[in-house]
Design a protein around this motif. Structure first.
Motif, PDB file in Angstrom:
ATOM      1  N   GLY A 257       0.882   2.517 -14.556  1.00  0.00           N
ATOM      2  CA  GLY A 257       1.492   1.295 -15.089  1.00  0.00           C
ATOM      3  C   GLY A 257       1.535   0.135 -14.128  1.00  0.00           C
ATOM      4  N   LYS A 258       1.015   0.349 -12.919  1.00  0.00           N
ATOM      5  CA  LYS A 258       0.982  -0.749 -11.935  1.00  0.00           C
ATOM      6  C   LYS A 258      -0.452  -1.289 -11.798  1.00  0.00           C
ATOM      7  N   THR A 259      -0.563  -2.503 -11.213  1.00  0.00           N
ATOM      8  CA  THR A 259      -1.900  -3.109 -11.054  1.00  0.00           C
ATOM      9  C   THR A 259      -2.526  -2.658  -9.738  1.00  0.00           C
ATOM     10  N   LEU A 260      -3.503  -1.820  -9.865  1.00  0.00           N
ATOM     11  CA  LEU A 260      -4.185  -1.253  -8.703  1.00  0.00           C
ATOM     12  C   LEU A 260      -5.377  -2.152  -8.354  1.00  0.00           C
ATOM     13  N   ILE A 261      -5.424  -2.604  -7.125  1.00  0.00           N
ATOM     14  CA  ILE A 261      -6.531  -3.533  -6.792  1.00  0.00           C
ATOM     15  C   ILE A 261      -7.474  -2.989  -5.724  1.00  0.00           C
ATOM     16  N   GLY A 262      -7.170  -1.825  -5.190  1.00  0.00           N
ATOM     17  CA  GLY A 262      -8.084  -1.274  -4.211  1.00  0.00           C
ATOM     18  C   GLY A 262      -7.555   0.010  -3.644  1.00  0.00           C
TER      19      GLY A 262
ATOM     20  N   ASP B  18      10.772   0.719  -6.642  1.00  0.00           N
ATOM     21  CA  ASP B  18       9.467   1.196  -6.162  1.00  0.00           C
ATOM     22  C   ASP B  18       9.634   2.003  -4.868  1.00  0.00           C
ATOM     23  N   ARG B  19      10.432   1.472  -3.979  1.00  0.00           N
ATOM     24  CA  ARG B  19      10.632   2.147  -2.688  1.00  0.00           C
ATOM     25  C   ARG B  19      11.315   3.503  -2.879  1.00  0.00           C
ATOM     26  N   LYS B  20      12.279   3.527  -3.806  1.00  0.00           N
ATOM     27  CA  LYS B  20      12.995   4.774  -4.081  1.00  0.00           C
ATOM     28  C   LYS B  20      12.047   5.819  -4.670  1.00  0.00           C
ATOM     29  N   GLN B  21      11.202   5.344  -5.595  1.00  0.00           N
ATOM     30  CA  GLN B  21      10.264   6.271  -6.240  1.00  0.00           C
ATOM     31  C   GLN B  21       9.251   6.807  -5.222  1.00  0.00           C
ATOM     32  N   ALA B  22       8.765   5.902  -4.353  1.00  0.00           N
ATOM     33  CA  ALA B  22       7.788   6.313  -3.344  1.00  0.00           C
ATOM     34  C   ALA B  22       8.403   7.325  -2.391  1.00  0.00           C
ATOM     35  N   ALA B  23       9.669   7.080  -2.015  1.00  0.00           N
ATOM     36  CA  ALA B  23      10.353   7.998  -1.103  1.00  0.00           C
ATOM     37  C   ALA B  23      10.519   9.355  -1.767  1.00  0.00           C
ATOM     38  N   ALA B  24      10.867   9.359  -3.072  1.00  0.00           N
ATOM     39  CA  ALA B  24      11.060  10.621  -3.791  1.00  0.00           C
ATOM     40  C   ALA B  24       9.755  11.406  -3.879  1.00  0.00           C
ATOM     41  N   LEU B  25       8.647  10.693  -3.991  1.00  0.00           N
ATOM     42  CA  LEU B  25       7.338  11.363  -4.094  1.00  0.00           C
ATOM     43  C   LEU B  25       6.762  11.708  -2.713  1.00  0.00           C
ATOM     44  N   GLY B  26       7.441  11.249  -1.666  1.00  0.00           N
ATOM     45  CA  GLY B  26       6.977  11.521  -0.294  1.00  0.00           C
ATOM     46  C   GLY B  26       5.794  10.662   0.096  1.00  0.00           C
ATOM     47  N   LEU B  27       5.706   9.498  -0.513  1.00  0.00           N
ATOM     48  CA  LEU B  27       4.596   8.594  -0.190  1.00  0.00           C
ATOM     49  C   LEU B  27       4.980   7.642   0.944  1.00  0.00           C
TER      50      LEU B  27
ATOM     51  N   THR C 250       0.844  -1.192   0.000  1.00  0.00           N
ATOM     52  CA  THR C 250       0.000   0.000   0.000  1.00  0.00           C
ATOM     53  C   THR C 250       0.886   1.250   0.000  1.00  0.00           C
ATOM     54  N   VAL C 251       0.504   2.242  -0.780  1.00  0.00           N
ATOM     55  CA  VAL C 251       1.162   3.546  -0.687  1.00  0.00           C
ATOM     56  C   VAL C 251       0.104   4.589  -0.358  1.00  0.00           C
ATOM     57  N   THR C 252       0.509   5.536   0.472  1.00  0.00           N
ATOM     58  CA  THR C 252      -0.440   6.568   0.903  1.00  0.00           C
ATOM     59  C   THR C 252       0.197   7.944   0.718  1.00  0.00           C
ATOM     60  N   GLY C 253      -0.600   8.871   0.223  1.00  0.00           N
ATOM     61  CA  GLY C 253      -0.086  10.232   0.052  1.00  0.00           C
ATOM     62  C   GLY C 253      -1.078  11.092  -0.707  1.00  0.00           C
ATOM     63  N   PRO C 254      -0.640  12.273  -1.138  1.00  0.00           N
ATOM     64  CA  PRO C 254      -1.534  13.166  -1.900  1.00  0.00           C
ATOM     65  C   PRO C 254      -1.974  12.486  -3.204  1.00  0.00           C
ATOM     66  N   VAL C 255      -3.179  12.821  -3.630  1.00  0.00           N
ATOM     67  CA  VAL C 255      -3.788  12.154  -4.782  1.00  0.00           C
ATOM     68  C   VAL C 255      -2.893  12.196  -6.019  1.00  0.00           C
TER      69      VAL C 255
END
Lengths: 230, 298
Positions: B237-242, B262-271, B223-228
């Protein structure tokens, strides 16, 4: 602990049924004494309190199975162990009840009544002249017969559920009705219903014993295939 | 590791209704299994067949290598605690505990006493006078103190409050650590038991839809959480299931194993990056409508 002992222990914990036959016998004895005092010198009286014991054994053949079978299965008891443990306990209980009955009957007829047979409360009328050993056998077998009659009927319910028990009673009703109809038509004498209360003799008890074995076999076969949710 | 239970093409039908449909699985010794699924999925039916309380229509079933039906050696190693266990009307709580000692060879009387105190069982009260929660507590005490090599709890905490349920989970995990054995927890309250489970079996409409190690299963989604807007960027490009939206924040449930990129990208986006709950994942995998709908991030 031995599996049969565990089943016996389970039944023994339902104290109301384990002790009831003995309580009924003693209560009947006390009642007979009171009646004896009230009707002193008025000839023979048959109180019939002993019959409650047989009604009791029949009812509890039904209730004890209904109460404990699902519980026992839920606590990992084998069906065979359940059956054998129950059988063993009922045999012991019937022996104890039969011994108490014969003893109290002796006390009543030889000590209280002075041997005049005025108040034969503890004797089925046809048992009076039997030896103590024969009396013991007759009482024992009659109790076992009544218990396993109830047990076999309840086994039908445990195996086939409500539909099974309805089918059984409809079949039994039809069988009796047809028998009475045929006996009336063919003059067999069955319709007089005298066969419903035959003199309980040692020989008759042998037939009851044979019937009891049939009930046991039927119950065992049915319970082997019974589930927790009839 | 040896097998406590082995089931092969097991089926149970009632007339035209198939309750359990050709399922196969095995349960290894010394693990905590979760038998999960919705109410009416067929969980209890499977457990009743394992314990020879009802009969399979077809299929093979072995418990500790043997058929359980009328098998004293096998049955004496099983304690099956079910939600609606029947008790004789005249029995008191203390009768149940005393009898359990004779039915279960590994019964620990002292532990049963301690558990009875923990769950505040009224020992002299008749079983028929107990509340649903108290009945559940009796079952839990019997199940834990039996120390049976195969202990099965089928929805064991119905009517228990949060404190009672928490106490059950704590005692279960403590005792399991000291006395390892095979435990099967059958429930539809997946989130509550998820931390206990080492392996998961999911049943849906009588069929086995998932048979997987719990850790492997957890790694199948994240799960990733952050601004819309940032979550939208990440999920492209990822499979979103919920997912769920909380004001300006959104939480997206993504299928697949999160790698370093993925983790690096999420960290860069502040997620915020979190593990997915077992319940969310199972609801998705079993086709639950609530989570099935792909999240539309606006």
């Amino acid at each position: 602990m031995n599996a049969l002992q565990s089943v016996m222990k389970m039944h023994a914990r339902t104290t109301y049924w384990f002790l009831s036959p003995l309580v009924i016998i003693v209560a009947s004895f006390i009642m007979s004494l009171l009646i004896s005092l009230l009707f002193h010198g008025n000839g023979a009286v048959f109180y019939g309190g002993i019959n409650y014991v047989y009604v009791f054994f029949f009812v509890f053949g039904i209730v004890s199975l209904h109460d404990t079978f699902s519980f026992a299965l839920g606590f990992s008891v084998r069906r065979t162990d359940y059956f054998l443990g129950t059988l063993l306990l009922v045999v012991l209980l019937s022996v104890a009840t039969a011994i108490l009955t014969v003893l109290l009957a002796f006390v009543q007829s030889h000590v209280i009544n002075g041997g005049d047979g005025r108040l034969p409360l503890f004797s089925l009328s046809s048992v009076n002249n039997s030896s103590p050993g024969e009396q013991l056998w007759i009482y024992f077998v009659t109790q076992i017969h009544m218990y396993f009659l109830g047990f076999a009927i309840c086994s039908i319910y445990q195996r086939f559920g409500k539909a099974g028990i309805w089918a059984f009673f409809v079949f039994a009703f039809l069988l009796v009705s047809i028998s009475i109809f045929l006996s009336t038509s063919l003059h067999w004498g069955i319709a007089s219903f005298s066969w419903l209360s035959p003199p309980i003799t040692f020989e008759f008890a042998l037939w009851l014993a044979l019937l009891s074995v049939c009930y046991m076999l039927v119950s065992y076969v049915l319970l082997r295939k019974a589930t927790m949710c009839p | 590791m040896s097998s406590a239970v082995a089931v092969e093409r097991l089926t149970k039908t009632y007339g035209d209704l198939t309750v359990v449909d050709t399922i196969s699985f095995s349960i290894e010794t010394g693990k905590i299994y979760g038998l999960l699924g919705r109410n009416g999925a067929g969980k209890t039916t499977i457990l009743q067949m394992l314990t020879a309380q009802i009969f399979a229509t077809s299929g093979e079933l072995r418990v500790f290598g043997e058929k359980p039906y009328e098998n004293r050696r096998v049955l004496s190693q099983i304690c099956f605690i079910r939600e609606n266990q029947k008790y004789p009307d005249s029995f008191r709580v203390k009768d149940i505990l005393a009898l359990s000692e004779s039915f279960f060879p590994r019964w620990d009387r002292e532990y049963a006493r301690l558990l009875s105190e923990d769950f505040q069982l009224p020992l002299k009260r008749r079983m028929k006078a107990l509340s649903k929660g108290m009945l559940s507590s009796v079952g839990i005490v019997v199940g834990l103190a039996s120390r049976a090599p195969l202990t099965i709890f089928d929805e064991p905490y119905m009517g228990l409050d949060v404190v009672g349920r928490s106490l059950f989970y704590d005692r279960l995990i403590e005792d399991y650590a000291e006395h390892p054995r095979t435990i099967v927890l059958s429930t539809h309250l997946i989130d509550e038991v998820s931390r206990l489970l080492e392996h998961v079996l999911v049943i849906d409409k009588g069929r086995l839809v998932l048979d997987e190690d719990a850790d492997t299963l957890r790694a199948r989604a994240f799960t990733v959480t952050g601004p819309v807007s940032k979550v939208e960027t990440f999920t492209a490009g990822k499979t979103l299931i919920g997912g769920e939206q909380f004001g300006s924040l959104v939480s997206a449930l993504l299928l697949g194993k999160a790698d370093a990129d993925d983790r690096k990208q999420a960290a860069a986006l502040g997620l915020e990056f979190t593990a997915v709950s077992l319940q969310q994942l199972i609801v998705h995998l079993t086709g639950g409508t609530a989570q099935r709908k792909v999240l539309e991030i606006r």
